[in-house]
Motif scaffolding. Structure first.
Motif, short mmCIF file in Angstrom:
data_model
loop_
_atom_site.label_atom_id
_atom_site.label_comp_id
_atom_site.label_asym_id
_atom_site.label_seq_id
_atom_site.Cartn_x
_atom_site.Cartn_y
_atom_site.Cartn_z
N ARG A 126 -6.05 4.51 3.70
CA ARG A 126 -5.25 3.23 3.71
C ARG A 126 -6.46 2.22 4.01
O ARG A 126 -6.20 0.91 3.24
CB ARG A 126 -4.29 3.18 4.83
N TYR B 288 -4.46 6.42 -1.67
CA TYR B 288 -3.80 5.30 -1.49
C TYR B 288 -3.89 4.49 -2.38
O TYR B 288 -4.98 4.44 -2.95
CB TYR B 288 -3.93 4.70 -0.19
N ALA C 146 -8.36 1.44 0.82
CA ALA C 146 -7.37 0.66 -0.43
C ALA C 146 -7.08 -0.79 -0.08
O ALA C 146 -7.21 -1.41 -0.92
CB ALA C 146 -6.06 1.56 -0.57
N GLU C 147 -6.96 -1.05 1.23
CA GLU C 147 -6.85 -2.37 1.50
C GLU C 147 -8.19 -3.35 1.39
O GLU C 147 -8.10 -4.27 0.79
CB GLU C 147 -6.30 -2.70 3.14
N ALA D 267 -2.85 0.36 -3.94
CA ALA D 267 -2.60 -1.03 -3.69
C ALA D 267 -2.30 -2.00 -4.55
O ALA D 267 -2.84 -1.81 -5.56
CB ALA D 267 -3.40 -1.44 -2.35
N THR E 168 -7.41 1.20 -5.34
CA THR E 168 -7.12 2.46 -4.73
C THR E 168 -8.19 2.93 -3.75
O THR E 168 -9.14 1.98 -3.69
CB THR E 168 -7.10 3.89 -5.90
N ILE F 138 1.00 -1.10 0.06
CA ILE F 138 -0.04 0.10 0.06
C ILE F 138 0.87 1.24 -0.04
O ILE F 138 1.88 1.12 0.82
CB ILE F 138 -0.96 0.09 1.38
#
Length: 69
Positions: free
Chosen positions: A32, A15, A35-36, A17, A28, A8
């Protein structure tokens, strides 16, 4: 069950990934966490596509660790 490393990266205002084990699989998000989450969904979609096309699912070979200096 499969296990893949995801990377990431913080960008300008969002963000992104990706997984080095799954070329072309990326996501994206504004945060964070987003994105994850999106990357988890992208990996599931990617694996479903590989299965549908009769292609092998790559083995997760990458790993990561932190280095303190």
């Amino acid at each position: 069950m499969f296990r893949f490393l995801i990377v990431i990266e913080k960008g300008d205002g969002n963000y992104s990934a990706y997984s080095p084990d799954l070329p072309g699989c990326a996501a994206t998000g504004k945060t964070r966490e987003e994105a994850e989450k999106n990357m988890h969904e992208a990996i599931a979609f990617h694996i479903d596509g590989l299965k549908e096309d009769g292609l092998p699912i790559p083995e997760g070979k990458f790993s990561a660790s932190w280095v303190l200096v």
